[in-house]
Design an enzyme around this catalytic site. Structure first.
Site, short mmCIF file in Angstrom:
data_model
loop_
_atom_site.label_atom_id
_atom_site.label_comp_id
_atom_site.label_asym_id
_atom_site.label_seq_id
_atom_site.Cartn_x
_atom_site.Cartn_y
_atom_site.Cartn_z
N ASP A 60 0.87 -1.17 0.00
CA ASP A 60 0.00 0.00 0.00
C ASP A 60 0.92 1.23 0.00
OD1 ASP A 60 -2.10 1.77 0.02
OD2 ASP A 60 -3.13 0.90 1.74
C1 BGC Z 1 -4.98 3.43 0.14
C2 BGC Z 1 -5.11 2.46 -1.02
C3 BGC Z 1 -4.99 3.23 -2.31
C4 BGC Z 1 -3.65 3.94 -2.32
C5 BGC Z 1 -3.41 4.74 -3.60
C6 BGC Z 1 -3.76 4.30 0.03
O1 BGC Z 1 -3.83 5.37 0.92
O2 BGC Z 1 -4.98 2.72 1.35
O3 BGC Z 1 -6.34 1.81 -0.96
O4 BGC Z 1 -5.13 2.37 -3.41
O5 BGC Z 1 -3.61 4.85 -1.25
O6 BGC Z 1 -4.24 5.83 -3.63
#
Ligand code: BGC
Length: 829
Positions: free
Chosen positions: A225
């Site tokens: 993530d």
């Molecule tokens: C989130 C993800 C997301 C990623 C990119 C993170 O803060 O937890 O779900 O895909 O950011 O935006």
């Protein structure tokens, strides 16, 4: 472009630096290219309610219903079509990866991202996730299912240790991921921010290597993530192939140094790099070449699908009849009379939740506009009133009352104090809700250190005490005509920008209508490796009328009041949880007083997850529409007018009180750990097993047609046949649900012993059945292939239970319209 030679040859041709470059993003949304060898980047995009592309303020996207709404359709075929739409949308943004679906389970109703997740039930989530993934991937776009695993709330989300015993993991939280890998062949998986039983998910060898790749046979790409990788070596060894976003924090130069120091074997890096290349090849990277431009599709068929899905996901919870037996809904198609449209969400229509799931919809059908058009076409008249406000933070300073926000950006924050300093970059029209993933002073500079001065001339249209607000990543000040009104320097951090930004700081100042004021915002961002910064500039006028009185007047002069209440993207978002299930602001009071004043009251709940309904006995009808996507108003008209049959069923239990909910005693956790002590007893399993009342049970929902379940029989351990009759003059839909009782239930054995976490029953099959007016239908419900398996903690493996088991057939958890006994044969050796 096609793969130049075999992948093996390509991998062998890579230098150590090139191998290392491949295992991290090159920027926020793309993998690294190796131009020398013809290796292109591949672009990813959020997910899950649209494909946003690389910019939060970028080209518009079609916005589909949120995941609780999709789950509430109990219709995988429809979810698959929505997935296909999303695949087309991702390609329009030049992306080959959609960062979706989100399949964490609703452990507590206040989880900030519950709207992004599907359900409290692993089987329903798994079925809908498989359909979603198959739909997206059929368009040549990989899904990146997330967040693997235990990211079930936002509390201390970057560090929390989710302590979950193996049986609960296996039988609950891992189930949707397992189904997406083994059945839908999902292309990619995103590790969760949190630790799982002590180890960060991105470094978790048991999770990524033993279970995901070893047991489930996953052969796709694992990515972290965003900023969720915490190691240079452990993540590589565990099999987290890609650090996101780029430029890398833990890999890049640090990884090269670790290889040179002999701390990690380059072969381990090569394994991850090879998987990145396989992924680029499998998902058409070599055919596409560099990711293309980002465009907006506005396909009317796809917008029509959003309208259909938004309507099908809505759940009718109550629909009372008058003394003559006439139900309040659907509304008459002619001579509607006087309709009062009330409530904050009638005016703005919350079509989606907040955080990374945000997209810029191609258009928004507001409830007030769509309902007004419907009522007027049906010969009625409309009065409208918001009744109250529910904002947690002030709305953006209105563009109607100000000049475009001019931005001057400096590479060093100190330059803000030097009147002779020339900005490194100037922008003419900055959003008052600005978010930068790159350094706004110079996007080529990786380090996030800058100063910004934004200025506008603000001319209020009413005199009185105006509220202005500021939230920032970094330290910010708001000056009005040269005087500091707001300073966010000492404000608590956590309430904005995914938890990285400050809470809103509000300043109140008396302003005079028609006078021009110079508003200047200064932002100082000290150096940071985290590529995110931004500010929220809000403004709210003096309130000159009593909103509540206005709404009660409108209700008192109506034949029916439609009250649209709910939450918004400030309450339900990424980075923080809600603190209660109560409707924000004075909405409970508003509903009660409207119900008291009006002849009939219809409440529409526009929220992504459960809310308390202390007024339920005082209103005539309640429809939960979730965050239904950009066609919200039109979907509501279809339902309230009866053009579409209400057919959604709750994918989550609606509790009476927070105190009744399964994780209440254990959430949010303490000392850095969230103990999942309720184990397998959450969602409906909890209420049923411990005997707690609910407001509305899991699986519940009404229609306008009258459907009767007249019989059920078992055709095999994995198939139930049901007979349904439609006793009304309307075509109807029923969602038949099959639950398996805990082992030992057959023959009258007692409930699970106190302290035991064996759920009294568990969903193992469902079918959405259409029943024409006045007709009977025989339907088949196929049960989960894993309906009778359980995790044997002693043996450390799955056990297929054989022998007699009891099935409950009904319309929601706890409805035992039919009880069937089935003999499960011994598994074949
Ligand atoms: C989130 C993800 C997301 C990623 C990119 C993170 O803060 O937890 O779900 O895909 O950011 O935006």
């Amino acid at each position: 472009m096609s793969t130049p030679g075999s992948l093996d040859a390509l991998v062998n041709a890579l230098t150590t630096e090139e191998l290392v470059s491949l295992v991290a993003g090159t920027n926020v949304w793309e993998t690294a290219p190796v131009e020398r060898l013809g290796i292109p980047s591949i672009r990813v995009t959020d997910g899950p309610v649209g494909a946003r592309g690389t910019r939060f303020d970028g080209p518009e996207s079609i916005n589909v219903p949120c995941s609780t709404s999709l789950a509430a359709t109990w219709d995988p075929a429809l979810v698959r079509r929505v997935g296909e739409l999303l695949g087309r949308e991702a390609r329009a943004k030049g992306a080959r990866v959609l960062l979706a679906p989100t399949v964490n389970l609703h452990r507590t109703p206040i989880g900030g991202r519950n709207f992004e997740c599907m359900s409290e039930d692993p089987y329903l989530t798994a079925e809908q996730a498989v359909a979603y993934v198959e739909g997206v991937q059929s368009e040549g776009v990989a899904c990146c299912i997330k967040h693997f695993v235990g990211n079930d709330t936002e509390f201390e989300r970057n560090t929390i240790d989710s302590r979950i015993d193996e049986r609960t993991l296996r039988e609950k939280y891992l189930v949707p991921f397992e189904a997406a890998v083994t059945r839908a062949k999902v292309g990619s998986i995103m590790t969760a921010y949190n630790r799982l039983n002590g180890t960060f998910c991105a470094d978790h060898t048991w999770l990524l290597d033993d279970v995901l790749r070893g047991e489930w046979g996953f052969d796709g790409l694992v990515m972290s993530d965003w900023f969720g990788l915490h190691s240079t070596i452990d993540g590589i060894l565990a099999g987290c192939d890609l650090e996101m976003p780029g430029p890398p924090v833990h890999r890049g130069a640090r990884l090269v140094a670790a290889i040179e120091a002999g701390e990690i074997d380059v072969d381990a890096v090569r394994t991850c790099a090879r998987r990145v290349l396989e992924f680029v090849e499998r998902w058409h990277g070599f055919e596409d070449g560099a990711p293309g431009p980002e465009t907006t599709r506005d396909d009317p068929d796809d917008v029509a699908l959003v309208r259909e899905a938004g309507a099908h996901g809505a759940v009718l919870l109550q629909n009372r009849s008058d003394a003559d037996g006439a139900a309040v809904l659907p509304l008459a198609s002619s001579g509607l009379g006087r309709v009062a449209i009330i409530g904050p969400n009638a005016f703005h229509g919350q079509v989606l939740g907040g955080g990374s799931a945000h997209v810029n919809p191609t258009s928004i059908s507001r409830p007030l506009d769509a309902l007004t058009a419907f009522v007027e076409a049906a010969g009625g008249t409309v009065t409208s009133a918001p009744g109250c406000h529910i904002h947690k933070r002030l709305p953006s300073l209105s563009s109607r009352l100000r000049t475009p926000l001019r931005g001057a950006f400096f590479l060093h924050p100190d330059e803000l104090d030097d009147p002779s300093a020339a900005p490194a970059r100037s922008l003419e029209n900055v959003s008052p809700h600005a978010m930068w993933n790159e350094n706004p002073a110079d996007p080529a500079v990786a380090r996030h250190e800058f100063g910004a001065r934004l200025s506008t001339t603000f001319t209020p249209d009413v005199s009185g005490p105006w509220q202005l607000s500021l939230a920032t990543v970094g330290a910010g000040r708001l000056l009005i005509d040269g005087t500091v009104l707001i300073d966010t320097g000492d404000a608590p951090v956590g309430g904005s920008f995914f938890g990285l930004g400050t809470d809103d700081v509000v300043g109140t100042i008396d302003l005079v209508a028609g006078r021009a004021y110079e508003v200047v915002v200064e932002l100082r961002r000290a150096g940071s490796e985290v590529a995110m910064s931004g500010l929220l500039l809000g403004g709210f006028p003096p309130v000159l009328v009593d909103l509540m009185d206005e709404a009660i007047d409108a209700a008192g002069n109506s034949d029916v009041a439609i009250v649209v209440v709910g939450t918004n993207h400030d309450w339900e978002s990424e980075g923080w949880d809600r603190t209660s299930i109560e409707l924000p602001g004075r909405q409970d009071e508003l509903i009660r007083r409207v119900a008291d004043a009006s002849v009939r009251t219809v409440v529409v709940v526009n929220a992504g997850s459960p809310v308390a309904m202390p007024w339920i006995d005082e209103v005539d009808a309640v429809l939960v529409c979730w965050f239904p996507g950009q066609e919200m108003g039109n979907s509501l008209v279809d339902l309230l007018s009866g053009a579409v049959e209400p057919q959604g069923r709750l994918p989550v239990t609606f509790p009476l009180r927070m105190e009744d909910t399964p994780a209440f005693e254990h959430h949010p956790g303490r000392n850095g750990a969230a103990e999942y002590r309720e184990r397998r007893l959450f969602g409906y399993s909890w209420y049923e097993t411990v005997g707690r009342p609910t407001a509305f049970p899991f699986g519940f929902g009404l229609g306008y047609a009258e459907i009767e379940l007249i019989g059920a029989s078992v055709s095999s351990p994995h198939e139930v046949t049901v007979e349904l009759a439609n006793r009304s003059g309307r075509d109807g839909v029923e969602v038949v649900q099959v639950y398996v009782a805990a082992p030992g239930e057959v023959g009258g054995a007692a409930q699970a012993a106190p302290g035991d976490d064996e759920p009294a029953s568990r969903l193992v099959g469902f079918a959405r059945v259409e029943i024409p007016a006045g007709r009977s239908v025989t339907a088949t419900v196929r049960l989960d292939a894993n309906a009778y398996r359980s995790w044997d903690e002693t043996a450390g493996g799955w056990r297929q239970s054989a022998g007699p088991r009891r099935l409950y057939v009904g319309r929601h958890a706890g409805d035992r319209a039919a009880e069937l006994d089935v003999l499960v044969p011994e598994p074949e050796a």
